[in-house]
Design an enzyme around this catalytic site. Sequence first.
Site, PDB file in Angstrom:
ATOM      1  N   ALA A  65       0.860  -1.174   0.000  1.00 43.28           N
ATOM      2  CA  ALA A  65       0.000   0.000   0.000  1.00 43.28           C
ATOM      3  C   ALA A  65       0.901   1.232   0.000  1.00 43.28           C
ATOM      4  O   ALA A  65       2.049   1.175   0.459  1.00 43.28           O
ATOM      5  CB  ALA A  65      -0.884  -0.022   1.239  1.00 43.28           C
ATOM      6  N   GLY A 109       0.631  -4.976   0.885  1.00 44.29           N
ATOM      7  CA  GLY A 109      -0.572  -5.060   0.056  1.00 44.29           C
ATOM      8  C   GLY A 109      -0.303  -5.705  -1.297  1.00 44.29           C
ATOM      9  O   GLY A 109      -1.222  -6.254  -1.917  1.00 44.29           O
ATOM     10  N   GLU A 112      -0.489  -9.328  -0.655  1.00 46.32           N
ATOM     11  CA  GLU A 112      -1.898  -9.619  -0.350  1.00 46.32           C
ATOM     12  C   GLU A 112      -2.753  -9.602  -1.619  1.00 46.32           C
ATOM     13  O   GLU A 112      -3.650 -10.427  -1.786  1.00 46.32           O
ATOM     14  CB  GLU A 112      -2.404  -8.599   0.679  1.00 46.32           C
ATOM     15  CG  GLU A 112      -1.694  -8.784   2.021  1.00 46.32           C
ATOM     16  CD  GLU A 112      -1.893  -7.615   2.975  1.00 46.32           C
ATOM     17  OE1 GLU A 112      -1.643  -6.458   2.566  1.00 46.32           O
ATOM     18  OE2 GLU A 112      -2.301  -7.839   4.112  1.00 46.32           O
ATOM     19  N   GLU A 132       4.883  -4.801   7.058  1.00 48.50           N
ATOM     20  CA  GLU A 132       4.130  -3.727   7.719  1.00 48.50           C
ATOM     21  C   GLU A 132       4.598  -3.503   9.153  1.00 48.50           C
ATOM     22  O   GLU A 132       4.492  -2.397   9.682  1.00 48.50           O
ATOM     23  CB  GLU A 132       2.628  -4.033   7.714  1.00 48.50           C
ATOM     24  CG  GLU A 132       1.977  -4.006   6.340  1.00 48.50           C
ATOM     25  CD  GLU A 132       1.966  -5.346   5.611  1.00 48.50           C
ATOM     26  OE1 GLU A 132       2.799  -6.231   5.943  1.00 48.50           O
ATOM     27  OE2 GLU A 132       1.133  -5.519   4.705  1.00 48.50           O
TER      28      GLU A 132
HETATM   29  N1  CAA Z   1       4.598   3.259  -0.777  1.00 44.93           N
HETATM   30  C1  CAA Z   1       4.967   4.431  -1.359  1.00 44.93           C
HETATM   31  N2  CAA Z   1       6.100   4.550  -2.087  1.00 44.93           N
HETATM   32  C2  CAA Z   1       6.873   3.453  -2.224  1.00 44.93           C
HETATM   33  C3  CAA Z   1       6.546   2.221  -1.643  1.00 44.93           C
HETATM   34  C4  CAA Z   1       5.323   2.135  -0.892  1.00 44.93           C
HETATM   35  N3  CAA Z   1       4.896   1.002  -0.340  1.00 44.93           N
HETATM   36  N4  CAA Z   1       7.506   1.332  -1.945  1.00 44.93           N
HETATM   37  C5  CAA Z   1       8.409   1.981  -2.688  1.00 44.93           C
HETATM   38  N5  CAA Z   1       8.034   3.255  -2.868  1.00 44.93           N
HETATM   39  C6  CAA Z   1       8.729   4.322  -3.610  1.00 44.93           C
HETATM   40  C7  CAA Z   1       9.925   4.836  -2.836  1.00 44.93           C
HETATM   41  O1  CAA Z   1       9.550   5.777  -1.863  1.00 44.93           O
HETATM   42  C8  CAA Z   1      10.757   5.407  -3.956  1.00 44.93           C
HETATM   43  O2  CAA Z   1      10.221   6.650  -4.327  1.00 44.93           O
HETATM   44  P1  CAA Z   1      11.176   7.976  -4.332  1.00 44.93           P
HETATM   45  O3  CAA Z   1      12.187   7.682  -5.395  1.00 44.93           O
HETATM   46  O4  CAA Z   1      10.234   9.075  -4.701  1.00 44.93           O
HETATM   47  O5  CAA Z   1      11.777   8.081  -2.986  1.00 44.93           O
HETATM   48  C9  CAA Z   1      10.497   4.448  -5.111  1.00 44.93           C
HETATM   49  O6  CAA Z   1       9.290   3.778  -4.789  1.00 44.93           O
HETATM   50  C10 CAA Z   1      11.589   3.400  -5.278  1.00 44.93           C
HETATM   51  O7  CAA Z   1      11.751   2.738  -4.046  1.00 44.93           O
HETATM   52  P2  CAA Z   1      13.166   2.559  -3.313  1.00 44.93           P
HETATM   53  O8  CAA Z   1      14.102   3.689  -3.668  1.00 44.93           O
HETATM   54  O9  CAA Z   1      12.919   2.331  -1.869  1.00 44.93           O
HETATM   55  O10 CAA Z   1      13.681   1.236  -4.045  1.00 44.93           O
HETATM   56  P3  CAA Z   1      14.675   0.149  -3.464  1.00 44.93           P
HETATM   57  O11 CAA Z   1      14.994  -0.745  -4.606  1.00 44.93           O
HETATM   58  O12 CAA Z   1      15.813   0.786  -2.738  1.00 44.93           O
HETATM   59  O13 CAA Z   1      13.823  -0.669  -2.366  1.00 44.93           O
HETATM   60  C11 CAA Z   1      11.862  -1.819  -1.539  1.00 44.93           C
HETATM   61  C12 CAA Z   1      12.710  -1.431  -2.768  1.00 44.93           C
HETATM   62  C13 CAA Z   1      12.639  -2.803  -0.647  1.00 44.93           C
HETATM   63  C14 CAA Z   1      10.613  -2.496  -2.068  1.00 44.93           C
HETATM   64  C15 CAA Z   1      11.509  -0.549  -0.708  1.00 44.93           C
HETATM   65  O14 CAA Z   1      10.985   0.422  -1.596  1.00 44.93           O
HETATM   66  C16 CAA Z   1      10.492  -0.773   0.377  1.00 44.93           C
HETATM   67  O15 CAA Z   1      10.834  -1.295   1.450  1.00 44.93           O
HETATM   68  N6  CAA Z   1       9.211  -0.372   0.147  1.00 44.93           N
HETATM   69  C17 CAA Z   1       8.175  -0.431   1.145  1.00 44.93           C
HETATM   70  C18 CAA Z   1       7.682  -1.859   1.353  1.00 44.93           C
HETATM   71  C19 CAA Z   1       6.610  -1.882   2.430  1.00 44.93           C
HETATM   72  O16 CAA Z   1       6.844  -1.555   3.574  1.00 44.93           O
HETATM   73  N7  CAA Z   1       5.385  -2.331   2.059  1.00 44.93           N
HETATM   74  C20 CAA Z   1       4.277  -2.379   2.971  1.00 44.93           C
HETATM   75  C21 CAA Z   1       3.409  -1.168   2.819  1.00 44.93           C
HETATM   76  S1  CAA Z   1       2.120  -1.047   4.010  1.00 44.93           S
HETATM   77  C22 CAA Z   1       0.897  -2.092   3.481  1.00 44.93           C
HETATM   78  O17 CAA Z   1       1.000  -2.673   2.417  1.00 44.93           O
HETATM   79  C23 CAA Z   1      -0.305  -2.208   4.376  1.00 44.93           C
HETATM   80  C24 CAA Z   1      -1.298  -3.234   3.965  1.00 44.93           C
HETATM   81  O18 CAA Z   1      -1.139  -4.419   4.202  1.00 44.93           O
HETATM   82  C25 CAA Z   1      -2.538  -2.827   3.338  1.00 44.93           C
END
Ligand code: CAA
Length: 258
Positions: A65, A109, A112, A132
Site C-alpha cells: 500500500a 498489500g 496480499e 508492515e
Molecule cells: N509506498 C509508497 N512509495 C513506495 C513504496 C510504498 N509502499 N515502496 C516503494 N516506494 C517508492 C519509494 O519511496 C521510492 O520513491 P522515491 O524515489 O520518490 O523516494 C520508489 O518507490 C523506489 O523505491 P526505493 O528507492 O525504496 O527502491 P529500493 O529498490 O531501494 O527498495 C523496496 C525497494 C525494498 C521495495 C523498498 O521500496 C520498500 O521497502 N518499500 C516499502 C515496502 C513496504 O513496507 N510495504 C508495505 C506497505 S504497508 C501495506 O501494504 C499495508 C497493507 O497491508 C494494506
Amino acid sequence: MAYETIIVEIEDHVALIKLNRPDALNALNEQLLSELATAVGEAQQNDKVRCVVLTGSEKAFAAGADIKMMSEKSFVDVFTEDLFTADIDAIQRIRKPIIAAVSGYALGGGCELAMMCDFIICSDTAKFGQPEINLGVIAGLGGTQRLTRFVGKSKAMDMNLTGRFMDAEEAERSGLVSRVVPVKKLMEEAMSAAQKIAEKSMISVMAAKESVNRSYETTLREGLLFERRVFHSLFASEDQKEGMAAFTEKRQAQFRDK
Ligand code: CAA
C-alpha cells in the site's frame, strides 16, 4: 475506459492488467485500487474475456500500500472511510479466473493482492513479504489470514513478525505460488496458463473456482457436499455432454458455455 495507473490489454480471450506506477514500485494508492476494481469489473462483464492475468513490472509486482498516501491519516480517517475495503471487495468478487504473474517485490498489500488472485505464477526474482511491522502497523488486506492458510502458522508468523522476505524458491516450496519460471519467461508462462483455462467451458471453470474457494470457508464435510452438488449440477450443461462425447470420439471438445 482510460486508466492512469494500470494498463489493460485484451488478447485472445485474456485480459492482461498491468499495474503501472513505476516511480512508486506500483504502490497501491486509492486511484490504482479504484482503477483496478473497475478493470476487474469490466473483465467480468466482457463476454470476450475468459481469464484475467494481473501483473506488475519486472522490478515490482507491487511494493505494498502507498505509505506516503497513508502516513498522515488518523484512525478516524481510515476507520470512517474504511480504507481500501470497497475496491478490494470489488476485486475479490470476480468470478472469472484471475492469475497473478509476479516478478520482483510483492510486499505488504502487493503480496496480499497476489494472494487474492486464484493462483500465483512467479519469476525466480520474486520476493514476497509482509513488512508492515516495520511501519508500526500490521498487514491489512489478508497478510495475517490468507498467508497463514497458504504457508502455515510458523512461516506466516515469521514473515509478519520479522518482516523478512521470502524468495521464489521458498515461496514455491511453501505452497504460496504454483510455479516459478525464469524472469524472461514469466509473461509467456502466465499467458499460456490463461489461454489453457480460456479453452475450457466457462461454466465448469467458474464452478471449479467457487468450489476450491469454498474449501477455505467451510468444514470438509460441508465442502465435499458442496463440491458433489456442483459436480452433479454440471450434468445439466451442454458442455458436459460435449466434453464427454469429445473424449469418446477422440476429438477436441468445442465448448459453448451452455
Ligand atoms: N509506498 C509508497 N512509495 C513506495 C513504496 C510504498 N509502499 N515502496 C516503494 N516506494 C517508492 C519509494 O519511496 C521510492 O520513491 P522515491 O524515489 O520518490 O523516494 C520508489 O518507490 C523506489 O523505491 P526505493 O528507492 O525504496 O527502491 P529500493 O529498490 O531501494 O527498495 C523496496 C525497494 C525494498 C521495495 C523498498 O521500496 C520498500 O521497502 N518499500 C516499502 C515496502 C513496504 O513496507 N510495504 C508495505 C506497505 S504497508 C501495506 O501494504 C499495508 C497493507 O497491508 C494494506
